[in-house]
Design a protein around this motif. Sequence first.
Motif, PDB file in Angstrom:
ATOM      1  N   HIS A  19      73.255 -58.390   5.041  1.00 23.63           N
ATOM      2  CA  HIS A  19      73.804 -57.994   3.748  1.00 23.63           C
ATOM      3  C   HIS A  19      73.132 -58.771   2.610  1.00 23.63           C
ATOM      4  N   TRP A  20      72.904 -60.066   2.833  1.00 20.77           N
ATOM      5  CA  TRP A  20      72.206 -60.868   1.824  1.00 20.77           C
ATOM      6  C   TRP A  20      70.789 -60.336   1.596  1.00 20.77           C
ATOM      7  N   LEU A  21      70.101 -59.965   2.690  1.00 23.88           N
ATOM      8  CA  LEU A  21      68.727 -59.469   2.580  1.00 23.88           C
ATOM      9  C   LEU A  21      68.667 -58.167   1.778  1.00 23.88           C
ATOM     10  N   PHE A  22      69.491 -57.197   2.156  1.00 25.33           N
ATOM     11  CA  PHE A  22      69.447 -55.902   1.481  1.00 25.33           C
ATOM     12  C   PHE A  22      70.022 -55.980   0.066  1.00 25.33           C
ATOM     13  N   SER A  23      70.971 -56.874  -0.148  1.00 25.96           N
ATOM     14  CA  SER A  23      71.509 -57.066  -1.501  1.00 25.96           C
ATOM     15  C   SER A  23      70.443 -57.660  -2.416  1.00 25.96           C
ATOM     16  N   THR A  24      69.683 -58.611  -1.880  1.00 24.52           N
ATOM     17  CA  THR A  24      68.614 -59.236  -2.662  1.00 24.52           C
ATOM     18  C   THR A  24      67.536 -58.220  -3.028  1.00 24.52           C
ATOM     19  N   LEU A  25      67.207 -57.344  -2.075  1.00 17.61           N
ATOM     20  CA  LEU A  25      66.164 -56.354  -2.320  1.00 17.61           C
ATOM     21  C   LEU A  25      66.614 -55.247  -3.273  1.00 17.61           C
ATOM     22  N   SER A  26      67.891 -54.876  -3.195  1.00 21.81           N
ATOM     23  CA  SER A  26      68.378 -53.741  -3.989  1.00 21.81           C
ATOM     24  C   SER A  26      69.097 -54.149  -5.258  1.00 21.81           C
ATOM     25  N   GLY A  27      69.681 -55.350  -5.255  1.00 21.70           N
ATOM     26  CA  GLY A  27      70.476 -55.775  -6.393  1.00 21.70           C
ATOM     27  C   GLY A  27      71.825 -55.085  -6.473  1.00 21.70           C
ATOM     28  N   GLN A  28      72.268 -54.464  -5.341  1.00 19.85           N
ATOM     29  CA  GLN A  28      73.560 -53.756  -5.310  1.00 19.85           C
ATOM     30  C   GLN A  28      74.376 -54.257  -4.114  1.00 19.85           C
ATOM     31  N   PRO A  29      74.932 -55.435  -4.206  1.00 19.30           N
ATOM     32  CA  PRO A  29      75.631 -56.020  -3.057  1.00 19.30           C
ATOM     33  C   PRO A  29      76.886 -55.273  -2.629  1.00 19.30           C
ATOM     34  N   ASP A  30      77.469 -54.509  -3.546  1.00 15.15           N
ATOM     35  CA  ASP A  30      78.725 -53.823  -3.216  1.00 15.15           C
ATOM     36  C   ASP A  30      78.515 -52.362  -2.816  1.00 15.15           C
ATOM     37  N   ALA A  31      77.260 -51.919  -2.740  1.00 14.21           N
ATOM     38  CA  ALA A  31      76.983 -50.523  -2.400  1.00 14.21           C
ATOM     39  C   ALA A  31      77.285 -50.255  -0.930  1.00 14.21           C
ATOM     40  N   GLY A  32      77.837 -49.088  -0.656  1.00 11.57           N
ATOM     41  CA  GLY A  32      78.165 -48.734   0.722  1.00 11.57           C
ATOM     42  C   GLY A  32      76.944 -48.647   1.612  1.00 11.57           C
ATOM     43  N   TRP A  33      75.816 -48.113   1.081  1.00 11.21           N
ATOM     44  CA  TRP A  33      74.623 -47.975   1.907  1.00 11.21           C
ATOM     45  C   TRP A  33      74.030 -49.339   2.272  1.00 11.21           C
ATOM     46  N   VAL A  34      74.269 -50.356   1.426  1.00 13.38           N
ATOM     47  CA  VAL A  34      73.807 -51.710   1.752  1.00 13.38           C
ATOM     48  C   VAL A  34      74.558 -52.237   2.973  1.00 13.38           C
ATOM     49  N   TRP A  35      75.869 -51.997   3.010  1.00 12.62           N
ATOM     50  CA  TRP A  35      76.654 -52.431   4.166  1.00 12.62           C
ATOM     51  C   TRP A  35      76.285 -51.631   5.413  1.00 12.62           C
ATOM     52  N   VAL A  36      75.986 -50.339   5.250  1.00  9.58           N
ATOM     53  CA  VAL A  36      75.576 -49.514   6.393  1.00  9.58           C
ATOM     54  C   VAL A  36      74.250 -50.013   6.962  1.00  9.58           C
ATOM     55  N   LEU A  37      73.299 -50.342   6.083  1.00  9.80           N
ATOM     56  CA  LEU A  37      72.031 -50.895   6.543  1.00  9.80           C
ATOM     57  C   LEU A  37      72.236 -52.254   7.226  1.00  9.80           C
ATOM     58  N   SER A  38      73.197 -53.015   6.744  1.00  7.44           N
ATOM     59  CA  SER A  38      73.501 -54.304   7.365  1.00  7.44           C
ATOM     60  C   SER A  38      74.034 -54.099   8.786  1.00  7.44           C
ATOM     61  N   ILE A  39      74.883 -53.091   8.945  1.00  2.00           N
ATOM     62  CA  ILE A  39      75.404 -52.760  10.279  1.00  2.00           C
ATOM     63  C   ILE A  39      74.271 -52.290  11.182  1.00  2.00           C
ATOM     64  N   ALA A  40      73.339 -51.472  10.622  1.00  2.00           N
ATOM     65  CA  ALA A  40      72.182 -50.999  11.399  1.00  2.00           C
ATOM     66  C   ALA A  40      71.306 -52.183  11.834  1.00  2.00           C
ATOM     67  N   GLY A  41      71.126 -53.149  10.945  1.00  2.00           N
ATOM     68  CA  GLY A  41      70.366 -54.346  11.304  1.00  2.00           C
ATOM     69  C   GLY A  41      71.027 -55.105  12.433  1.00  2.00           C
ATOM     70  N   LEU A  42      72.364 -55.177  12.400  1.00  2.00           N
ATOM     71  CA  LEU A  42      73.116 -55.810  13.483  1.00  2.00           C
ATOM     72  C   LEU A  42      72.851 -55.106  14.807  1.00  2.00           C
ATOM     73  N   VAL A  43      72.815 -53.773  14.778  1.00  2.00           N
ATOM     74  CA  VAL A  43      72.549 -52.997  15.986  1.00  2.00           C
ATOM     75  C   VAL A  43      71.165 -53.311  16.540  1.00  2.00           C
ATOM     76  N   VAL A  44      70.171 -53.349  15.659  1.00  2.00           N
ATOM     77  CA  VAL A  44      68.793 -53.588  16.094  1.00  2.00           C
ATOM     78  C   VAL A  44      68.683 -54.933  16.817  1.00  2.00           C
ATOM     79  N   VAL A  45      69.303 -55.963  16.254  1.00  2.00           N
ATOM     80  CA  VAL A  45      69.242 -57.292  16.870  1.00  2.00           C
ATOM     81  C   VAL A  45      69.952 -57.283  18.225  1.00  2.00           C
ATOM     82  N   VAL A  46      71.144 -56.692  18.270  1.00  2.00           N
ATOM     83  CA  VAL A  46      71.923 -56.668  19.515  1.00  2.00           C
ATOM     84  C   VAL A  46      71.189 -55.893  20.600  1.00  2.00           C
ATOM     85  N   ARG A  47      70.686 -54.692  20.259  1.00  2.00           N
ATOM     86  CA  ARG A  47      70.030 -53.861  21.262  1.00  2.00           C
ATOM     87  C   ARG A  47      68.695 -54.442  21.699  1.00  2.00           C
ATOM     88  N   ALA A  48      67.986 -55.091  20.775  1.00  2.00           N
ATOM     89  CA  ALA A  48      66.727 -55.742  21.149  1.00  2.00           C
ATOM     90  C   ALA A  48      66.987 -56.876  22.143  1.00  2.00           C
TER      91      ALA A  48
END
Length: 308
Positions: A19-48
């Motif tokens: 969330h910190w990474l995507f918020s820093t890149l987008s400047g929209q920390p409260d956006a829903g798509w930022v949280w969705v991308l954060s969840i997707a990043g969590l999946v990538v790490v877990v599945r890897a």
Amino acid sequence: MDLLWPVKWVIEALLVGFHWLFSTLSGQPDAGWVWVLSIAGLVVVVRAALIPVFVRQIKSQRNMLVMQPELQKLQKKYKGKTDRESREKFAKEQMELYKRTGSNPLSSCLPLLIQMPIFGGLLFTLNGAQHDHQGIAFLTGGLVKSFSSATLFGAKLSETFLTASTLNVKILAATLVVFMTITQFITQRQILAKNQNPDVTNSQYAQTQKIMLYIFPIIFMISGISFPLGVMFYWLVSNSWTMGQQFLVIRHMPTPGSLAHRQREERMARKGKPTIVSPAMLEAAEEDNPVNNQRQQPVGKKRAKKKS
């Protein structure tokens, strides 16, 4: 003591980190798509991290399929024998067969079982955020408020199909449930359609796989309506990863004798590369071209001179 505390700690660390990474890149920390991308990043790490477990699962599944003819012979051998001695011998020989072939009947469920604590930890974490409960480590009050109020297509990520008060939330939740079900079905279907040896189609293992083909999607469909949208995004991305991973494995490491194996052999032949000859193919070749196993008598010196 909360048994999922270590899992929650790791989940929060990964979720907040992305969330910190995507918020820093987008400047929209409260956006829903930022949280969705954060969840997707969590999946990538877990599945890897689970790739070694998945590779072990695939090898064990292949061994299970290859050993089915031997298992069927063993079942026929003890068919109708219900006495204690026969049951013990059957169990012993069956375990020896599993050990010799490196097979494990529970291997297909291993990655799912390992994911369950992660899934449960994420569910409790997001459910806590839904009720404005601060996390155990990294999910501060501000981040919890940001997540619980974040929206995607007008739907809060902390809402579920059952608790939704607006139509757009129900539509998004229903769409995610459908896609979760489809990806799960395709993943299991491609195994049965392309990566199964026709000789073991009627085996008990193959029949179990067919039952699972329909049971797991039904479970996802029924239980999905009670999941928060954030959890459904996690499960959808995870299913999509599994589907793609399964496709690559079937394409490059198919079960000998399966449709995928024949297709791979054809691709290798077209490219002029050597193909892998399976033990089943060697056995068939020996049956088509039997070798004269009769012992030849040595020719004596005198007989050899006469012939010359």
